[in-house]
Structures are given as structure tokens and as C-alpha cells.
Design an enzyme around this catalytic site. Sequence first.
Site, PDB file in Angstrom:
ATOM      1  N   THR A 124       0.850  -1.184   0.000  1.00 25.36           N
ATOM      2  CA  THR A 124       0.000   0.000   0.000  1.00 25.36           C
ATOM      3  C   THR A 124       0.886   1.236   0.000  1.00 25.36           C
ATOM      4  O   THR A 124       1.719   1.399   0.888  1.00 25.36           O
ATOM      5  CB  THR A 124      -0.885  -0.005   1.266  1.00 25.36           C
ATOM      6  OG1 THR A 124      -1.585  -1.247   1.303  1.00 25.36           O
ATOM      7  CG2 THR A 124      -1.877   1.146   1.249  1.00 25.36           C
ATOM      8  N   ARG A 157      -7.295  -9.722   4.397  1.00 25.81           N
ATOM      9  CA  ARG A 157      -7.445  -9.402   5.820  1.00 25.81           C
ATOM     10  C   ARG A 157      -6.669 -10.426   6.628  1.00 25.81           C
ATOM     11  O   ARG A 157      -6.706 -11.617   6.300  1.00 25.81           O
ATOM     12  CB  ARG A 157      -8.923  -9.518   6.248  1.00 25.81           C
ATOM     13  CG  ARG A 157      -9.851  -8.519   5.629  1.00 25.81           C
ATOM     14  CD  ARG A 157     -11.274  -9.038   5.689  1.00 25.81           C
ATOM     15  NE  ARG A 157     -11.394 -10.318   4.974  1.00 25.81           N
ATOM     16  CZ  ARG A 157     -12.397 -11.182   5.131  1.00 25.81           C
ATOM     17  NH1 ARG A 157     -13.364 -10.938   5.990  1.00 25.81           N
ATOM     18  NH2 ARG A 157     -12.440 -12.304   4.433  1.00 25.81           N
ATOM     19  N   GLU A 158      -6.011  -9.979   7.687  1.00 25.83           N
ATOM     20  CA  GLU A 158      -5.377 -10.927   8.585  1.00 25.83           C
ATOM     21  C   GLU A 158      -6.471 -11.822   9.176  1.00 25.83           C
ATOM     22  O   GLU A 158      -7.595 -11.378   9.400  1.00 25.83           O
ATOM     23  CB  GLU A 158      -4.617 -10.192   9.691  1.00 25.83           C
ATOM     24  CG  GLU A 158      -3.509  -9.359   9.120  1.00 25.83           C
ATOM     25  CD  GLU A 158      -2.544  -8.829  10.157  1.00 25.83           C
ATOM     26  OE1 GLU A 158      -2.581  -9.292  11.305  1.00 25.83           O
ATOM     27  OE2 GLU A 158      -1.745  -7.954   9.792  1.00 25.83           O
ATOM     28  N   LYS A 210      -6.745   0.860  -3.329  1.00 25.58           N
ATOM     29  CA  LYS A 210      -6.405   0.267  -2.044  1.00 25.58           C
ATOM     30  C   LYS A 210      -6.647   1.227  -0.879  1.00 25.58           C
ATOM     31  O   LYS A 210      -7.333   0.887   0.086  1.00 25.58           O
ATOM     32  CB  LYS A 210      -4.945  -0.194  -2.060  1.00 25.58           C
ATOM     33  CG  LYS A 210      -4.439  -0.719  -0.735  1.00 25.58           C
ATOM     34  CD  LYS A 210      -5.282  -1.901  -0.270  1.00 25.58           C
ATOM     35  CE  LYS A 210      -5.000  -2.250   1.170  1.00 25.58           C
ATOM     36  NZ  LYS A 210      -3.857  -3.109   1.354  1.00 25.58           N
ATOM     37  N   GLY A 259     -17.789  -0.808  18.814  1.00 27.74           N
ATOM     38  CA  GLY A 259     -16.903  -1.280  19.875  1.00 27.74           C
ATOM     39  C   GLY A 259     -15.692  -0.396  20.028  1.00 27.74           C
ATOM     40  O   GLY A 259     -15.769   0.815  19.844  1.00 27.74           O
ATOM     41  N   CYS A 266      -2.787  -1.627   9.295  1.00 26.41           N
ATOM     42  CA  CYS A 266      -3.253  -1.112   8.004  1.00 26.41           C
ATOM     43  C   CYS A 266      -4.184   0.086   8.129  1.00 26.41           C
ATOM     44  O   CYS A 266      -3.815   1.199   7.751  1.00 26.41           O
ATOM     45  CB  CYS A 266      -3.947  -2.226   7.225  1.00 26.41           C
ATOM     46  SG  CYS A 266      -2.880  -3.657   7.007  1.00 26.41           S
ATOM     47  N   LYS A 329      -7.222  -7.759  16.629  1.00 25.74           N
ATOM     48  CA  LYS A 329      -8.508  -8.386  16.309  1.00 25.74           C
ATOM     49  C   LYS A 329      -8.367  -9.885  16.537  1.00 25.74           C
ATOM     50  O   LYS A 329      -7.237 -10.379  16.653  1.00 25.74           O
ATOM     51  CB  LYS A 329      -8.927  -8.076  14.870  1.00 25.74           C
ATOM     52  CG  LYS A 329      -8.030  -8.720  13.826  1.00 25.74           C
ATOM     53  CD  LYS A 329      -8.663  -8.550  12.460  1.00 25.74           C
ATOM     54  CE  LYS A 329      -7.893  -9.295  11.403  1.00 25.74           C
ATOM     55  NZ  LYS A 329      -8.437  -9.097  10.074  1.00 25.74           N
TER      56      LYS A 329
HETATM   57  C1  UGA Z   1      -7.588  -4.423   6.462  1.00 27.27           C
HETATM   58  C2  UGA Z   1      -8.584  -4.542   5.296  1.00 27.27           C
HETATM   59  O1  UGA Z   1      -9.796  -5.097   5.756  1.00 27.27           O
HETATM   60  C3  UGA Z   1      -8.012  -5.426   4.179  1.00 27.27           C
HETATM   61  O2  UGA Z   1      -8.917  -5.470   3.076  1.00 27.27           O
HETATM   62  C4  UGA Z   1      -6.679  -4.849   3.737  1.00 27.27           C
HETATM   63  O3  UGA Z   1      -6.074  -5.654   2.745  1.00 27.27           O
HETATM   64  C5  UGA Z   1      -5.741  -4.778   4.945  1.00 27.27           C
HETATM   65  O4  UGA Z   1      -6.336  -3.944   5.961  1.00 27.27           O
HETATM   66  C6  UGA Z   1      -4.449  -4.168   4.468  1.00 27.27           C
HETATM   67  O5  UGA Z   1      -4.425  -2.973   4.130  1.00 27.27           O
HETATM   68  O6  UGA Z   1      -3.464  -4.905   4.308  1.00 27.27           O
HETATM   69  P1  UGA Z   1      -6.891  -6.005   8.505  1.00 27.27           P
HETATM   70  O7  UGA Z   1      -6.042  -4.874   8.984  1.00 27.27           O
HETATM   71  O8  UGA Z   1      -6.326  -7.378   8.468  1.00 27.27           O
HETATM   72  O9  UGA Z   1      -7.423  -5.723   7.020  1.00 27.27           O
HETATM   73  O10 UGA Z   1      -8.127  -6.050   9.490  1.00 27.27           O
HETATM   74  P2  UGA Z   1      -9.718  -5.888   9.424  1.00 27.27           P
HETATM   75  O11 UGA Z   1     -10.339  -7.209   9.513  1.00 27.27           O
HETATM   76  O12 UGA Z   1     -10.138  -5.001   8.321  1.00 27.27           O
HETATM   77  O13 UGA Z   1      -9.964  -5.149  10.824  1.00 27.27           O
HETATM   78  C7  UGA Z   1      -9.370  -3.875  11.086  1.00 27.27           C
HETATM   79  C8  UGA Z   1      -9.775  -3.375  12.441  1.00 27.27           C
HETATM   80  O14 UGA Z   1     -11.136  -2.949  12.423  1.00 27.27           O
HETATM   81  C9  UGA Z   1      -9.682  -4.380  13.588  1.00 27.27           C
HETATM   82  O15 UGA Z   1      -9.101  -3.743  14.701  1.00 27.27           O
HETATM   83  C10 UGA Z   1     -11.120  -4.773  13.856  1.00 27.27           C
HETATM   84  O16 UGA Z   1     -11.328  -5.154  15.197  1.00 27.27           O
HETATM   85  C11 UGA Z   1     -11.828  -3.461  13.541  1.00 27.27           C
HETATM   86  N1  UGA Z   1     -13.257  -3.624  13.162  1.00 27.27           N
HETATM   87  C12 UGA Z   1     -13.588  -4.326  12.054  1.00 27.27           C
HETATM   88  C13 UGA Z   1     -14.239  -3.035  13.932  1.00 27.27           C
HETATM   89  O17 UGA Z   1     -13.935  -2.364  14.949  1.00 27.27           O
HETATM   90  N2  UGA Z   1     -15.543  -3.157  13.559  1.00 27.27           N
HETATM   91  C14 UGA Z   1     -15.904  -3.854  12.455  1.00 27.27           C
HETATM   92  O18 UGA Z   1     -17.103  -3.943  12.174  1.00 27.27           O
HETATM   93  C15 UGA Z   1     -14.914  -4.452  11.686  1.00 27.27           C
END
Ligand code: UGA
Length: 439
Positions: A124, A157-158, A210, A259, A266, A329
Site C-alpha cells: 500500500t 485481511r489478517e 487500495k 466497539g 493497516c 482483532k
Molecule cells: C484491512 C482490510 O480489511 C483489508 O482489506 C486490507 O487488505 C488490509 O487492511 C491491508 O491494508 O493490508 P486487517 O487490517 O487485516 O485488514 O483487518 P480488518 O479485519 O479489516 O480489521 C481492522 C480493524 O477494524 C480491527 O481492529 C477490527 O477489530 C476493527 N473492526 C472491524 C471493527 O472495529 N468493527 C468492524 O465492524 C470491523
Amino acid sequence: MARRLTVLGTGYLGAAHAACLAELGFHVLGLDIDPVRIDRLAAGELPFFEPGLEEVLRRGVNSGRLGFTTSYEEVAAFGDTHFVCVGTPQRSDGYGADLAQLDACIDALAPLLRSPCLVVGKCTVPVGTAEHLSQRLARLAPAGDAAALAWNPEFLREGHAVDDTLRPDRIVVGTRSERAVAVLREIYAKPVAKGTPFLVTDLATAELVKVAANAFLATKISFINAMAEVCEATGADVTMLSEALSYDDRIGGRYLGPGLGFGGGCLPKDIRAFMARAGELGVDQALSFLREVDAINMRRRARMVDLARELAGGAFENRVVGVLGAAFKPNSDDIRDSPALDVAQTIYGLGARVTVYDPAALENARRAHPCLEYASSALDAARDAHIVLLLTEWPEFAELDPDVLGKVVTERNIVDGRGTLDPERWRAASWHYRALGRP
Ligand code: UGA
């Protein structure tokens, strides 16, 4: 013969990409400058937690199709398509992205590129980086213009890395080179055959897709968390509000989970780098809303600390706090910008004794926050606590029995930072239950 591909940088993104390309049948050589990491990967051992990825890595290594090295010479000699997956973290002195790893990678690789080849950026980056890199590549590579550049952002996503890599929502390729499009179509033939859209764009659009996607996801999370603030002022329940909104297809329920907000390597750094880049481009007003998105997100952490303090009787001195969750997460051991650890560290700084439990991230948390105490189970983290805080929604926390937990704590106080628990069940077991955005 199957195409020979290389992957530069074997962090989270690179290791997943390399292993999944081998799974798709390609011969793959992964490079990293960290020899310890390379030795572990070559032995089929994943240096981080990611469900399902170690099996894919092992299959690749055992098949002989997946190898690892620290040598750029070997990489240049191995194949003619090089995926760049190095990290682009936030700069230590500001909001912008630190491109030092990317620059170092291109500077090491380019002089070794003597015949027509393709360099594919996956990390990114601030919009405009790829254009600059394509000129640098042509200048430094003996192959000149025949060393083509494409930008192919990664959306994994992780916690879902294998699935997201093998079955992505979309494949975006930014390039001026028709050869690059043809090569990447061939590499991604399997997901495309299964219906994954393949979009060809210019370099800038691919880079922007992205950061725009991550900015949108962050905005959606902060939107519902802003609603949580209003709920807190009115006695409304943000969990019900979020559910009711989700039935509208135009809104949808994903990333509308209220939350403690977003963390990780990211979303936080990407929205900041995006704002910084917009400032450089003279369009900072276009993204000024992201400042608010960031502020709402950080306020959730402060609100969590306030709620905990309230339950602690107004101060944290001489209080024991049990913290459930350290990873940013669930299904991850990643603690980068973890809201859970940020809250735990703040409360420790305010005088509490803090004990943390996490199913996967304990080792990383201990290294980064040695002043916190650590336990090997939720029950042990809660032992003697005056307050328990649920900060990362691991599935095992949803299954905690309020009576069993109640027997080990000093006082039955719990703050649910992720809307994971059933308030009635906990209150019925004599717990003083509080949650972000819920009455
Ligand atoms: C994020 C994006 O979702 C991916 O598509 C992207 O490729 C990635 O960043 C990146 O740039 O490499 P990621 O960081 O693995 O992925 O995590 P997410 O699952 O998106 O969660 C991000 C944060 O948001 C976490 O702390 C999670 O707890 C929080 N979250 C997520 C919420 O607080 N509420 C939600 O409804 C969803």
C-alpha cells in the site's frame, strides 16, 4: 513449464502471497533481508499466527515449488516476475508513509534486471509512488523500459489471508504495459475463471483503490462508533441500531460492528498516509473527514478507560484489572496499534495492576509491553480482579461462563468493549455489566 515467480518481503502479505502462489502451482522464491525469518519459512514454519497458512506454506515447501532466500542475485536469476510485498509503515516523524523499505528493495533489485521482466507492486503506497518507481526502475535496470512495472494492490485481511488470496473479491492491475496485463491474467487465471473481476487501470487508480477501500472501511467503523457516542448520551443500544441498519442492503452490516474501534498495521496508518498525501496534492479538504474518522476511533479507547475507571470507583490505584484480548482483532497475533493493548497500557499508567490474556498474541504483547502482567487463560487473567475488560472479541470469550469467572474475581465488574457478551446473562449472574454504546 510453470512460471517462476519471486516475492520480495516475507512479512504478513509476502509470506501469504508466496505460499498461495505455490499452492496455485507456480514455482516461487521468496526473499527477505531477515535471515532468521527466511530459515523458519524454508523449514515450513510460519513466523506469525494465521489460520490455515502454515499448511499451505508446508505443502509448497515440501512440493519443492516454494523456496526462500536472502539473495537478490538469486531472485533476479530465478524468474521474470517479481512481486514486491515489503512494508510501508507510518513514518516516525509524521502521518506520511515510510517508503524506505520499498526504495531499498527497488534499488537492490533493479540493477540485476538484465532481460525483459515485470515488477509488480503489492504494498500500500501513497498515490504517485508507482509512477516515480517506474521511472527509477527504467533508469536503474540494465533492461531499461523492458523492466515493466504494474501495481496490483492486495486486499487480504489478517485471519483470512489464505481465502482472501486464493479467492479475492477483485484483482486490480494498474500498468501501462500490455505484457504486464497478459502475464498477470495468466498468473491469476484460476480465481478469474471462478468469477473474480479483473480490472485494468492506470497506475494512480490502482494505488488509490487500495487506500480508498481502507478509508471507506475505517469510515464505516467510525460511523457506527459515532452512533455509539450518541447512544451513550441517550440510553439507546448501538448493537440493536447496527443490526437494524444492516438489513438495508444499501448499508450492509459488514464493518458496522461497534466497539473499541479499528487498529492493526493497516487501517490507522493508511488513513493517515492518505491525509498526508492529499495535503501534498493540495486536496487536503477532500479528506478532512478522515481526521474525524481517526478522532472518533481514538475516542473509543478513551471512553473505554473512562468506563473502567467509573467501575473502579473513580481511580485505578490499588485496583486489579483483568484484560481479555491483546491482538488488534481475533484470529491474529498482530498487536500493531492494538486498541486492547493501548487501553491496557493506559490503565496501567493510571496506577492499576493489569493482567492480560490473549489466545495468540501473548508473546508479542509481552515483548512490547513488559510492564503488564500476563496470564495463560482468561480465568487466570481475571483472578482477583476488581474489573474485567473484554477488548478483543476472540470466540472463546463469548463462551465464558459468568458464574465460573465470578468465582475468581474480587468484584463482579465487566466492561464489554466489543459487544460480545449477553448483558442479561451477565447481569443475572450478579455482574455489573457495562458496554460501549449500550445502556
Ligand atoms: C484491512 C482490510 O480489511 C483489508 O482489506 C486490507 O487488505 C488490509 O487492511 C491491508 O491494508 O493490508 P486487517 O487490517 O487485516 O485488514 O483487518 P480488518 O479485519 O479489516 O480489521 C481492522 C480493524 O477494524 C480491527 O481492529 C477490527 O477489530 C476493527 N473492526 C472491524 C471493527 O472495529 N468493527 C468492524 O465492524 C470491523
